[in-house]
Write a protein that holds these residues in place. Structure first.
Motif, PDB file in Angstrom:
ATOM      1  N   ASP A 192       0.851  -1.183   0.000  1.00  0.00           N
ATOM      2  CA  ASP A 192       0.000   0.000   0.000  1.00  0.00           C
ATOM      3  C   ASP A 192       0.888   1.234   0.000  1.00  0.00           C
ATOM      4  O   ASP A 192       1.970   1.214   0.582  1.00  0.00           O
ATOM      5  N   VAL A 193       0.412   2.299  -0.609  1.00  0.00           N
ATOM      6  CA  VAL A 193       1.131   3.575  -0.593  1.00  0.00           C
ATOM      7  C   VAL A 193       0.202   4.632  -0.022  1.00  0.00           C
ATOM      8  O   VAL A 193      -0.972   4.707  -0.404  1.00  0.00           O
ATOM      9  N   LEU A 194       0.723   5.439   0.892  1.00  0.00           N
ATOM     10  CA  LEU A 194      -0.075   6.462   1.558  1.00  0.00           C
ATOM     11  C   LEU A 194       0.754   7.731   1.687  1.00  0.00           C
ATOM     12  O   LEU A 194       1.866   7.695   2.220  1.00  0.00           O
ATOM     13  N   ALA A 195       0.225   8.835   1.200  1.00  0.00           N
ATOM     14  CA  ALA A 195       0.908  10.120   1.309  1.00  0.00           C
ATOM     15  C   ALA A 195       0.275  10.942   2.422  1.00  0.00           C
ATOM     16  O   ALA A 195      -0.944  10.926   2.611  1.00  0.00           O
ATOM     17  N   ALA A 196       1.110  11.660   3.165  1.00  0.00           N
ATOM     18  CA  ALA A 196       0.612  12.575   4.195  1.00  0.00           C
ATOM     19  C   ALA A 196      -0.201  13.674   3.524  1.00  0.00           C
ATOM     20  O   ALA A 196       0.071  14.065   2.381  1.00  0.00           O
ATOM     21  N   ASP A 197      -1.192  14.185   4.236  1.00  0.00           N
ATOM     22  CA  ASP A 197      -2.051  15.240   3.685  1.00  0.00           C
ATOM     23  C   ASP A 197      -1.267  16.475   3.262  1.00  0.00           C
ATOM     24  O   ASP A 197      -1.609  17.131   2.290  1.00  0.00           O
ATOM     25  N   ASP A 198      -0.194  16.779   3.988  1.00  0.00           N
ATOM     26  CA  ASP A 198       0.579  17.981   3.649  1.00  0.00           C
ATOM     27  C   ASP A 198       1.675  17.700   2.616  1.00  0.00           C
ATOM     28  O   ASP A 198       2.436  18.590   2.249  1.00  0.00           O
ATOM     29  N   GLY A 199       1.786  16.456   2.149  1.00  0.00           N
ATOM     30  CA  GLY A 199       2.735  16.111   1.095  1.00  0.00           C
ATOM     31  C   GLY A 199       4.186  16.028   1.529  1.00  0.00           C
ATOM     32  O   GLY A 199       5.074  15.914   0.689  1.00  0.00           O
ATOM     33  N   THR A 200       4.447  16.049   2.828  1.00  0.00           N
ATOM     34  CA  THR A 200       5.838  16.041   3.283  1.00  0.00           C
ATOM     35  C   THR A 200       6.455  14.647   3.341  1.00  0.00           C
ATOM     36  O   THR A 200       7.675  14.526   3.309  1.00  0.00           O
ATOM     37  N   VAL A 201       5.635  13.632   3.440  1.00  0.00           N
ATOM     38  CA  VAL A 201       6.162  12.271   3.522  1.00  0.00           C
ATOM     39  C   VAL A 201       5.176  11.312   2.850  1.00  0.00           C
ATOM     40  O   VAL A 201       3.967  11.529   2.864  1.00  0.00           O
ATOM     41  N   THR A 202       5.746  10.284   2.245  1.00  0.00           N
ATOM     42  CA  THR A 202       4.945   9.208   1.664  1.00  0.00           C
ATOM     43  C   THR A 202       5.473   7.905   2.226  1.00  0.00           C
ATOM     44  O   THR A 202       6.692   7.704   2.333  1.00  0.00           O
ATOM     45  N   TRP A 203       4.549   7.026   2.589  1.00  0.00           N
ATOM     46  CA  TRP A 203       4.913   5.713   3.110  1.00  0.00           C
ATOM     47  C   TRP A 203       4.421   4.648   2.149  1.00  0.00           C
ATOM     48  O   TRP A 203       3.351   4.780   1.556  1.00  0.00           O
ATOM     49  N   ALA A 204       5.196   3.579   2.041  1.00  0.00           N
ATOM     50  CA  ALA A 204       4.724   2.373   1.375  1.00  0.00           C
ATOM     51  C   ALA A 204       4.812   1.265   2.412  1.00  0.00           C
ATOM     52  O   ALA A 204       5.829   1.116   3.101  1.00  0.00           O
ATOM     53  N   LEU A 205       3.741   0.523   2.567  1.00  0.00           N
ATOM     54  CA  LEU A 205       3.692  -0.590   3.505  1.00  0.00           C
ATOM     55  C   LEU A 205       3.702  -1.876   2.687  1.00  0.00           C
ATOM     56  O   LEU A 205       2.817  -2.090   1.857  1.00  0.00           O
ATOM     57  N   ILE A 206       4.715  -2.687   2.885  1.00  0.00           N
ATOM     58  CA  ILE A 206       4.873  -3.938   2.157  1.00  0.00           C
ATOM     59  C   ILE A 206       4.614  -5.077   3.138  1.00  0.00           C
ATOM     60  O   ILE A 206       5.301  -5.186   4.154  1.00  0.00           O
ATOM     61  N   ARG A 207       3.644  -5.894   2.839  1.00  0.00           N
ATOM     62  CA  ARG A 207       3.303  -7.013   3.722  1.00  0.00           C
ATOM     63  C   ARG A 207       3.980  -8.284   3.217  1.00  0.00           C
ATOM     64  O   ARG A 207       3.936  -8.572   2.022  1.00  0.00           O
ATOM     65  N   LEU A 208       4.580  -9.002   4.144  1.00  0.00           N
ATOM     66  CA  LEU A 208       5.282 -10.246   3.831  1.00  0.00           C
ATOM     67  C   LEU A 208       4.689 -11.405   4.617  1.00  0.00           C
ATOM     68  O   LEU A 208       4.227 -11.222   5.753  1.00  0.00           O
ATOM     69  N   ARG A 209       4.732 -12.585   4.014  1.00  0.00           N
ATOM     70  CA  ARG A 209       4.394 -13.812   4.703  1.00  0.00           C
ATOM     71  C   ARG A 209       5.520 -14.794   4.416  1.00  0.00           C
ATOM     72  O   ARG A 209       5.876 -15.022   3.262  1.00  0.00           O
ATOM     73  N   ALA A 210       6.089 -15.356   5.468  1.00  0.00           N
ATOM     74  CA  ALA A 210       7.160 -16.320   5.318  1.00  0.00           C
ATOM     75  C   ALA A 210       6.895 -17.529   6.199  1.00  0.00           C
ATOM     76  O   ALA A 210       6.288 -17.412   7.264  1.00  0.00           O
ATOM     77  N   VAL A 211       7.355 -18.665   5.737  1.00  0.00           N
ATOM     78  CA  VAL A 211       7.363 -19.874   6.540  1.00  0.00           C
ATOM     79  C   VAL A 211       8.826 -20.299   6.640  1.00  0.00           C
ATOM     80  O   VAL A 211       9.510 -20.387   5.635  1.00  0.00           O
ATOM     81  N   THR A 212       9.271 -20.515   7.874  1.00  0.00           N
ATOM     82  CA  THR A 212      10.677 -20.878   8.094  1.00  0.00           C
ATOM     83  C   THR A 212      10.780 -22.211   8.815  1.00  0.00           C
ATOM     84  O   THR A 212       9.849 -22.663   9.456  1.00  0.00           O
ATOM     85  N   GLU A 213      11.970 -22.799   8.718  1.00  0.00           N
ATOM     86  CA  GLU A 213      12.300 -24.012   9.460  1.00  0.00           C
ATOM     87  C   GLU A 213      13.771 -23.931   9.885  1.00  0.00           C
ATOM     88  O   GLU A 213      14.561 -23.225   9.263  1.00  0.00           O
ATOM     89  N   ALA A 214      14.092 -24.661  10.908  1.00  0.00           N
ATOM     90  CA  ALA A 214      15.489 -24.757  11.340  1.00  0.00           C
ATOM     91  C   ALA A 214      16.244 -25.632  10.353  1.00  0.00           C
ATOM     92  O   ALA A 214      15.705 -26.581   9.806  1.00  0.00           O
ATOM     93  N   VAL A 215      17.513 -25.278  10.106  1.00  0.00           N
ATOM     94  CA  VAL A 215      18.354 -26.089   9.223  1.00  0.00           C
ATOM     95  C   VAL A 215      19.523 -26.662   9.977  1.00  0.00           C
ATOM     96  O   VAL A 215      19.928 -26.174  10.986  1.00  0.00           O
TER      97      VAL A 215
END
Length: 132
Positions: free
Chosen positions: A109-132
């Motif tokens: 998702d991308v979201l810009a502040a109302d005053d235009g001073t900062v923009t954020w992108a939120l990247i969602r991850l899903r991982a499955v891990t195991e011990a090696v």
């Protein structure tokens, strides 16, 4: 080391090693951004961890990466998010005795502040891990 800390370490290392991201953000990838951090950068956001039932010790991680940009407009945040998605989608991450069996990037998702001073992108991850 716990599965979540090992995955975090591996994700940060992979993002910092990516050539496209190096051009876009110059290695500014952190678990927590330092005070007055230069932009754009990526930092780790919220994460949850749970064992998978019947997973033979496998662990599911849902976490987010946050891109912070001070560019006027959303292009920079979108470009960094796209590069991060390409870098991580389907990647095998291995660090400190933990390996990812699956790494997905189901949403950003991308979201810009109302005053235009900062923009954020939120990247969602899903991982499955195991011990090696």
């Amino acid at each position: 080391m716990s599965d979540d800390l090992a995955l975090q370490k591996g994700l940060i290392a992979r993002l910092k090693a990516d050539a496209t991201l190096a051009v876009l953000i110059g290695g500014r990838v952190w678990d927590a951004a330092p005070p007055e951090a230069a932009c754009p950068h990526i930092r780790l956001g919220r994460g949850t961890v749970r064992p998978l039932a019947g997973g033979g010790g496998a662990v599911e991680h849902q976490l987010s990466l946050i891109v912070v940009s001070r560019f006027a407009g959303t292009e920079e945040a979108r470009a960094v998010a796209a590069a991060a998605r390409l870098c991580l989608g389907g990647a095998i991450i291995e660090a400190d005795g933990v390996r990812s069996l699956a790494l997905e990037v189901p949403q950003s998702d991308v979201l810009a502040a109302d005053d235009g001073t900062v923009t954020w992108a939120l990247i969602r991850l899903r991982a499955v891990t195991e011990a090696v």
